[in-house]
Design a protein around this motif. Structure first.
Motif, short mmCIF file in Angstrom:
data_model
loop_
_atom_site.label_atom_id
_atom_site.label_comp_id
_atom_site.label_asym_id
_atom_site.label_seq_id
_atom_site.Cartn_x
_atom_site.Cartn_y
_atom_site.Cartn_z
N LEU A 3 33.84 -2.10 2.65
CA LEU A 3 33.56 -1.37 1.41
C LEU A 3 33.12 0.06 1.69
O LEU A 3 33.43 0.97 0.91
CB LEU A 3 32.49 -2.12 0.61
N SER A 4 32.42 0.28 2.80
CA SER A 4 32.00 1.64 3.14
C SER A 4 33.21 2.51 3.44
O SER A 4 33.21 3.71 3.15
CB SER A 4 31.03 1.63 4.32
N VAL A 5 34.25 1.92 4.02
CA VAL A 5 35.49 2.68 4.27
C VAL A 5 36.12 3.09 2.95
O VAL A 5 36.54 4.24 2.77
CB VAL A 5 36.48 1.85 5.11
N LEU A 6 36.18 2.18 1.98
CA LEU A 6 36.75 2.52 0.68
C LEU A 6 35.89 3.56 -0.04
O LEU A 6 36.42 4.46 -0.69
CB LEU A 6 36.90 1.26 -0.17
N ARG B 247 43.04 -0.32 9.70
CA ARG B 247 44.30 -1.04 9.89
C ARG B 247 44.34 -2.31 9.04
O ARG B 247 45.40 -2.65 8.49
CB ARG B 247 44.46 -1.39 11.37
N GLU B 248 43.22 -2.99 8.92
CA GLU B 248 43.17 -4.19 8.07
C GLU B 248 43.42 -3.82 6.61
O GLU B 248 44.15 -4.53 5.90
CB GLU B 248 41.82 -4.88 8.22
N LEU B 249 42.84 -2.72 6.17
CA LEU B 249 43.02 -2.30 4.78
C LEU B 249 44.45 -1.84 4.53
O LEU B 249 45.00 -2.06 3.45
CB LEU B 249 42.03 -1.18 4.44
N VAL B 250 45.08 -1.20 5.50
CA VAL B 250 46.48 -0.80 5.35
C VAL B 250 47.37 -2.04 5.24
O VAL B 250 48.27 -2.10 4.39
CB VAL B 250 46.92 0.09 6.54
N ALA B 251 47.11 -3.04 6.08
CA ALA B 251 47.91 -4.27 6.04
C ALA B 251 47.75 -4.99 4.71
O ALA B 251 48.71 -5.59 4.19
CB ALA B 251 47.51 -5.19 7.19
N TRP B 252 46.57 -4.92 4.12
CA TRP B 252 46.30 -5.58 2.83
C TRP B 252 46.85 -4.79 1.66
O TRP B 252 47.14 -5.35 0.60
CB TRP B 252 44.80 -5.78 2.68
N GLY B 253 47.01 -3.48 1.82
CA GLY B 253 47.49 -2.63 0.74
C GLY B 253 46.42 -1.79 0.10
O GLY B 253 46.68 -1.08 -0.87
N GLY B 254 45.19 -1.86 0.63
CA GLY B 254 44.11 -1.07 0.06
C GLY B 254 44.16 0.39 0.46
O GLY B 254 43.62 1.24 -0.24
N LEU B 255 44.78 0.69 1.60
CA LEU B 255 44.98 2.05 2.05
C LEU B 255 46.45 2.26 2.41
O LEU B 255 47.16 1.30 2.73
CB LEU B 255 44.11 2.37 3.28
N ASP C 57 51.56 12.51 7.50
CA ASP C 57 50.69 13.48 8.16
C ASP C 57 49.55 12.83 8.93
O ASP C 57 48.69 13.51 9.49
CB ASP C 57 50.12 14.46 7.13
N GLY C 58 49.53 11.47 8.94
CA GLY C 58 48.48 10.75 9.65
C GLY C 58 47.22 10.54 8.85
O GLY C 58 46.29 9.87 9.31
N ARG C 59 47.16 11.08 7.64
CA ARG C 59 45.99 10.90 6.80
C ARG C 59 46.12 9.62 5.97
O ARG C 59 47.22 9.17 5.68
CB ARG C 59 45.81 12.10 5.86
N TYR C 60 44.97 9.09 5.59
CA TYR C 60 44.94 7.85 4.81
C TYR C 60 44.57 8.15 3.37
O TYR C 60 43.74 9.02 3.09
CB TYR C 60 43.94 6.87 5.42
N ARG C 61 45.18 7.39 2.46
CA ARG C 61 44.91 7.50 1.03
C ARG C 61 44.69 6.11 0.45
O ARG C 61 45.11 5.12 1.05
CB ARG C 61 46.11 8.15 0.32
N LEU C 62 44.04 6.04 -0.71
CA LEU C 62 43.88 4.76 -1.38
C LEU C 62 45.25 4.19 -1.72
O LEU C 62 46.15 4.91 -2.15
CB LEU C 62 43.03 4.90 -2.63
N GLY C 63 45.40 2.88 -1.54
CA GLY C 63 46.69 2.24 -1.69
C GLY C 63 46.97 1.69 -3.07
O GLY C 63 46.09 1.60 -3.93
#
Length: 230
Positions: free
Chosen positions: A14-17, A49-57, A62-68
């Motif tokens: 949750l802190s990552v989100l 990586r876990e959040l990306v696999a789940w679809g949350g990110l 460009d290598g940056r992460y966004r909310l999914g």
């Protein structure tokens, strides 16, 4: 910055989100996420990586992460925003047809983020640099990144702008977030005050008097749903 170094796995996730919800940049590098959460870089990478696999990110080119997309879908399904969006859809459709722009409805994000969420597009625009955010802001945010040469970032100037927006019931941001775009928004008011910002984004050069009148009319047409009894 959240104290993410300790606590449960869920708390760290949750802190990552939460790192994306403070009104700052909508896209973050891994180093930014680690700094905002207080997590060691390897731990932040594993959770991301876990959040990306789940679809949350989502990870951009460009290598940056966004909310999914998955978070956007879940947020739009929440009872209050969902009912508010349903009530606003006729006015949004009419506004888009009348102006030719992208009409949207924005609400304040839940604490501690204090950011802004657009319910149609799912975007989290910077509050200080868009008309939606300036309608919803009570005071200048701590982080005020400059996106273009037109972005107002000085606390005093921004506070004066917010006071004028409250007095006029209308915000206009010309190329403050993206060059070539102007956002115009007005408050949607319920019994307790402003509950959302309804507006439209149009290309620079469109006659703004006509757009402003259309936005004001659309916002007045929306009747927010009554909150459920406590």
């Amino acid at each position: 910055m959240a104290d993410g170094a300790g606590g449960s796995v869920a708390g760290r996730l949750l802190s990552v989100l939460d790192a994306f919800g403070d009104g700052g940049p909508v896209a973050l590098r891994l180093t930014d996420i680690a700094a905002r959460t207080g997590l060691p870089a390897p731990t932040a990478l594993r959770l991301v990586r876990e959040l990306v696999a789940w679809g949350g990110l989502e990870r951009g080119t460009d290598g940056r992460y966004r909310l999914g997309l998955r978070l956007r879908v879940l947020g739009a399904a929440a009872p209050c925003p969902r009912g508010l969006l349903d009530a606003a859809l006729p006015a949004l459709r009419a506004l888009g047809a009348r102006t030719g722009g992208h009409a949207d409805l924005a609400v304040r994000s839940a604490p501690p983020s204090g950011g802004v969420l657009c319910l149609v597009s799912g975007e989290r625009p910077p509050p200080h640099a868009t008309a939606y955010g300036q309608v919803l802001l009570a005071a200048p945010p701590v982080e005020r990144p400059r996106f273009t040469r037109h972005t107002v970032v000085a606390p005093g100037a921004l506070a004066g702008r917010l006071a004028r927006v409250r007095a006029a019931g209308l915000a206009v941001c010309a190329e403050e977030f993206r060059l070539g775009e102007v956002s115009v928004a007005a408050p949607v008011r319920g019994p307790a005050g402003t509950v959302a910002a309804l507006g439209v984004t149009v290309p620079t050069g469109v006659p703004l008097d006509r757009v402003a009148a259309a936005v004001r009319e659309a916002a007045r047409r929306v009747r927010p749903p009554e909150p459920p009894p406590s």
